[in-house]
Scaffold this motif. Structure first.
Motif, short mmCIF file in Angstrom:
data_model
loop_
_atom_site.label_atom_id
_atom_site.label_comp_id
_atom_site.label_asym_id
_atom_site.label_seq_id
_atom_site.Cartn_x
_atom_site.Cartn_y
_atom_site.Cartn_z
N LEU A 4 0.77 -1.21 -0.04
CA LEU A 4 -0.03 0.22 -0.04
C LEU A 4 0.92 1.36 0.14
CD1 LEU A 4 -2.95 1.32 0.35
CD2 LEU A 4 -2.57 1.29 2.67
N SER A 5 0.60 2.14 -1.13
CA SER A 5 1.43 3.27 -1.08
C SER A 5 0.23 4.50 -0.77
CB SER A 5 1.94 3.66 -2.59
OG SER A 5 2.94 2.59 -2.75
N PHE A 6 0.70 5.35 0.16
CA PHE A 6 -0.15 6.62 0.23
C PHE A 6 0.37 7.82 0.25
CE2 PHE A 6 0.41 4.51 4.52
CZ PHE A 6 0.80 5.35 5.20
N VAL A 7 0.18 8.89 -0.31
CA VAL A 7 0.65 10.15 -0.55
C VAL A 7 0.32 11.06 0.62
CG1 VAL A 7 0.92 12.16 -2.06
CG2 VAL A 7 0.79 9.78 -2.80
N ILE A 8 1.37 11.58 1.37
CA ILE A 8 1.00 12.60 2.26
C ILE A 8 1.47 14.05 1.93
CG2 ILE A 8 1.62 13.43 4.77
CD1 ILE A 8 2.60 10.36 5.06
N THR A 66 -3.20 20.64 9.35
CA THR A 66 -3.50 20.18 7.87
C THR A 66 -2.08 20.20 7.18
OG1 THR A 66 -3.93 22.69 7.25
CG2 THR A 66 -5.84 21.08 7.70
N LYS A 67 -0.88 20.44 7.89
CA LYS A 67 0.18 19.84 7.26
C LYS A 67 0.48 18.71 6.76
CE LYS A 67 2.56 23.36 10.25
NZ LYS A 67 3.65 23.51 11.15
N GLU A 68 -0.02 17.67 7.20
CA GLU A 68 0.20 16.47 6.63
C GLU A 68 -1.27 15.77 6.30
OE1 GLU A 68 2.66 14.20 8.98
OE2 GLU A 68 4.51 15.46 8.44
N VAL A 69 -1.72 16.00 5.04
CA VAL A 69 -2.86 15.20 4.70
C VAL A 69 -2.85 14.05 3.50
CG1 VAL A 69 -5.09 15.87 3.36
CG2 VAL A 69 -4.05 17.39 4.93
N ILE A 70 -3.37 13.01 4.02
CA ILE A 70 -3.15 11.88 3.19
C ILE A 70 -4.14 12.17 1.90
CG2 ILE A 70 -3.52 9.28 2.63
CD1 ILE A 70 -2.98 9.09 5.78
N CYS A 106 5.62 9.83 -0.18
CA CYS A 106 4.92 8.62 -0.49
C CYS A 106 5.66 7.71 0.47
CB CYS A 106 5.09 8.49 -1.86
SG CYS A 106 4.12 6.99 -2.61
N GLU A 107 4.29 7.11 1.17
CA GLU A 107 4.83 6.03 2.13
C GLU A 107 4.53 4.76 1.52
OE1 GLU A 107 4.01 4.60 6.52
OE2 GLU A 107 4.17 7.10 6.23
N VAL A 108 5.38 3.96 1.58
CA VAL A 108 5.01 2.46 1.10
C VAL A 108 5.04 1.35 2.24
CG1 VAL A 108 6.06 0.46 -0.62
CG2 VAL A 108 6.21 2.90 -1.01
N ARG A 109 4.14 0.63 2.32
CA ARG A 109 4.03 -0.45 3.73
C ARG A 109 3.58 -1.68 2.72
NH1 ARG A 109 1.43 1.89 8.81
NH2 ARG A 109 2.35 3.97 8.95
N GLU A 110 4.11 -2.81 3.08
CA GLU A 110 3.67 -3.97 2.81
C GLU A 110 2.66 -4.64 3.54
OE1 GLU A 110 5.30 -8.90 2.74
OE2 GLU A 110 6.76 -7.16 3.25
N VAL A 111 1.63 -5.14 3.17
CA VAL A 111 0.31 -5.46 3.58
C VAL A 111 0.49 -6.84 4.17
CG1 VAL A 111 -1.97 -6.04 3.12
CG2 VAL A 111 -1.03 -4.18 1.77
N ALA A 112 0.24 -6.85 5.49
CA ALA A 112 0.25 -8.11 6.31
C ALA A 112 -0.46 -9.37 5.58
CB ALA A 112 -0.08 -7.93 7.72
N SER A 113 0.00 -10.37 5.66
CA SER A 113 -0.66 -11.56 5.21
C SER A 113 -0.08 -12.89 6.00
CB SER A 113 -0.32 -11.81 3.67
OG SER A 113 1.06 -11.97 3.27
#
Length: 130
Positions: A4-8, A66-70, A106-113
């Motif tokens: 999952l990548s999300f943009v802050i 609001t400095k860091e909005v996803i 852009c934060e990148v996290r591996e999704v738990a499985s």
């Protein structure tokens, strides 16, 4: 492996039509390649449900900080972490090219499985830490 990548966003600079076009081409390519599972922009309004000292609370936004909005997210299927990071670098390079005054992460996290459940109960999503 899913990532999952999300943009802050650290800026109030809206995306330009050129950036949106470039991101559209990137998204189309990743869908055709079978790597992009889902993507979307997130609106700034939010509601937070918190648990503090045994009490649940519900707070409607917008929130003062609001400095860091996803601003958006993308779910990918990659062979490894290096591919996930390369994808995030390409995405952020588009921002640098088409919206040079924008700042963000852009934060990148591996999704738990079941095979990657370090520190997390995959069934509940709850931390195993004591």
């Amino acid at each position: 492996m899913r990532y999952l990548s999300f943009v802050i966003s650290n800026s109030d600079v809206p995306p330009t039509p050129e950036l949106m076009d470039a991101m559209g081409k990137l998204i189309e390519r990743e869908i055709k390649a079978g790597r992009l599972i889902d993507t979307g922009g997130l609106l700034p309004a939010a509601t937070r449900v918190t648990l503090k000292q045994g009490e649940l609370g519900v707070t409607d936004g917008p929130f003062a900080e609001t400095k860091e909005v996803i601003g958006g997210y993308a779910m990918f299927e990659f062979a490894n972490r290096d591919e996930a990071i390369a994808s995030a670098i390409e995405f952020m390079t588009l921002h640098k090219q088409f919206l040079p005054s924008w700042e963000g992460t852009c934060e990148v996290r591996e999704v738990a499985s079941p095979g990657t459940s370090e520190g997390c109960n995959v069934q509940t999503g709850v931390s195993n830490a004591a």
